[in-house]
Design an enzyme around this catalytic site. Structure first.
Site, mmCIF file in Angstrom:
data_model
loop_
_atom_site.group_PDB
_atom_site.id
_atom_site.type_symbol
_atom_site.label_atom_id
_atom_site.label_comp_id
_atom_site.label_asym_id
_atom_site.label_seq_id
_atom_site.Cartn_x
_atom_site.Cartn_y
_atom_site.Cartn_z
ATOM 1 N N ASP A 89 31.719 41.845 36.448
ATOM 2 C CA ASP A 89 31.332 43.040 35.691
ATOM 3 C C ASP A 89 32.339 43.310 34.569
ATOM 4 O O ASP A 89 33.486 42.873 34.631
ATOM 5 C CB ASP A 89 31.207 44.266 36.607
ATOM 6 C CG ASP A 89 32.480 44.583 37.379
ATOM 7 O OD1 ASP A 89 33.221 43.644 37.737
ATOM 8 O OD2 ASP A 89 32.758 45.774 37.621
ATOM 9 N N GLU A 105 34.469 45.686 40.140
ATOM 10 C CA GLU A 105 35.914 45.899 39.993
ATOM 11 C C GLU A 105 36.167 47.021 39.011
ATOM 12 O O GLU A 105 37.078 47.818 39.177
ATOM 13 C CB GLU A 105 36.598 44.613 39.534
ATOM 14 C CG GLU A 105 38.103 44.590 39.799
ATOM 15 C CD GLU A 105 38.931 45.222 38.684
ATOM 16 O OE1 GLU A 105 40.115 45.534 38.930
ATOM 17 O OE2 GLU A 105 38.423 45.423 37.572
HETATM 18 ZN ZN LIG Z 1 39.581 42.939 35.183
#
Ligand SMILES: [Zn+2]
Length: 385
Positions: free
Chosen positions: A73, A138
């Protein structure tokens, strides 16, 4: 049309950046990685938690396990008009690869995959296992990503010995800095109560700001520890003080004051110690208060051992220069992996433009990074006969 002049690593980075995987969307990035790694003999596990795609790939059954960790992501682009070129249409300009995720961290993912391809071709019977722990959560709340995959692995007794996180750790040139730990982050909301009243009759009220001030002054002067060779001294900051003055009239003594504090702490103290010391100090000032504590990451440190040595020597072999160990910067998913006992280091490209408009990385750096990753695999998992 694919650009045939691109290296394998850059071509894969282009392909990954072209997928609009704004957190927590993966947009097919993980399937692309699987399509490259499964033919090499990696066993594939797709682990979807909530709306988050994660994968765990492993080649080999034996220990030690060397895992690459990272995320597909990316953060949002902001107004695309501010970009020199469309953020999801990668291009190389003046030697720089431009695009959202070029540095954080699709370039690293591409380098990991091509490093494995070359290493496995050369050393198909390597020792131990190679693994990939890849999440698409994340940059978001990080609730259904790495932390859940680790729980899943722990539940069946599967261990990571060495973990290389591909976060952009470098400052001026690729590999100049590796992160071998991170400080902890501890937050508290403290509510200190007094008695609301009229400012003209303070003897009938108790001003919580006046009550709190000496304690806050003392907290801000406190020496929490001296740090150590790897961490600076623990720091304390007051991040907010509010009394509800927006709703109070100016002739009112407020009834309570809310104070927000944050510690960035070293491995010389624990969160419990910081909590106890803070509350003991508030008690000593005789305050009527309540606290809500939240740990957003325990500190971790991988001081010495095979992984740090393998990374240092690989960087030296590939680039010729010495690397520096550092624990500065914010938190990363390494905080979820280190508590299992794994050695964890972060090693990735230069981080100057991450999360910014016109995110970019030197194109040649990704090829260097891929060779460093390959050399790390060789240092850890290959012993010439
Ligand atoms: Zn990163």
């Amino acid at each position: 049309m694919p650009d045939t002049s691109l290296s394998e690593t850059l071509a894969l980075a282009f392909d990954l950046i072209s997928r609009q995987s704004v957190t927590p969307v993966d947009a097919g990035c993980q399937e692309l990685m699987i399509s490259r790694l499964e033919p090499l003999g990696f066993k594939v596990e797709r682990l979807r938690f909530g709306e988050v795609d994660n994968i765990w790939l492993r080649r080999g059954d034996s220990a030690p396990v060397m895992a690459f960790a990272g995320h597909t992501d990316v953060v949002p682009t902001g107004p695309e008009a501010n970009w020199d070129s469309p953020p999801f249409t990668p291009e190389i300009r003046d030697g720089m690869l431009l695009g959202r995720g070029a540095a954080d961290m699709k370039g690293s993912l591409a380098a990991m995959v091509t490093a494995c391809e070359r290493f496995v071709e050369r050393c198909p019977d390597h020792q131990g296992s190679i693994a990939f722990l890849i999440t698409s959560d994340e940059e978001g709340p990080a609730k259904n990503g790495t932390v859940k995959v680790i729980e899943h692995l722990e539940a069946r007794g599967e261990k990571i010995d060495w973990c290389l996180v591909g976060e952009p750790s470098s400052t001026d040139k690729v590999g100049d800095i590796i992160k071998n730990g991170r400080r902890g982050s501890l937050h508290a909301d403290i509510c200190i109560r007094g008695h609301q009243g009229h400012v003209a009759y303070p003897h009938l009220a108790e001003n919580p700001v006046h009550l709190a001030a000496p304690a806050l002054a003392e907290l801000s002067q406190e020496h929490w520890d001296h740090g150590n060779d790897f961490f600076p001294a623990t720091s304390f900051q007051i991040t907010d003080i509010r009394t509800g003055s927006k709703v109070n009239a100016e002739n009112m003594i407020p009834g309570a004051v809310d104070v927000h504090i944050n510690f960035r702490y070293s491995t010389e103290v624990t969160a419990d110690e910081l909590i106890q010391r803070t509350e003991a100090l508030l008690d000593r000032h005789g305050l009527d208060y309540s606290t809500q504590w939240r740990i957003s990451g325990e500190p971790f440190l991988t001081a010495e051992g095979a992984l740090v040595s393998a990374a240092q020597s690989a960087i030296k072999t590939v680039t010729g220069y010495e690397t520096e160990l550092s624990t500065s910067g914010g938190t990363s998913d390494g905080r979820f992996i280190a508590p299992t006992g794994a050695q964890v280091v972060e090693l990735g490209p230069v981080n100057a433009t991450i999360h910014k408009v016109n995110e970019c990385v030197r194109a040649a750096d990704l090829d260097i990074l891929s060779r460093i990753y390959e050399q790390i695999l060789e240092n850890l998992l290959y012993e010439p006969a």
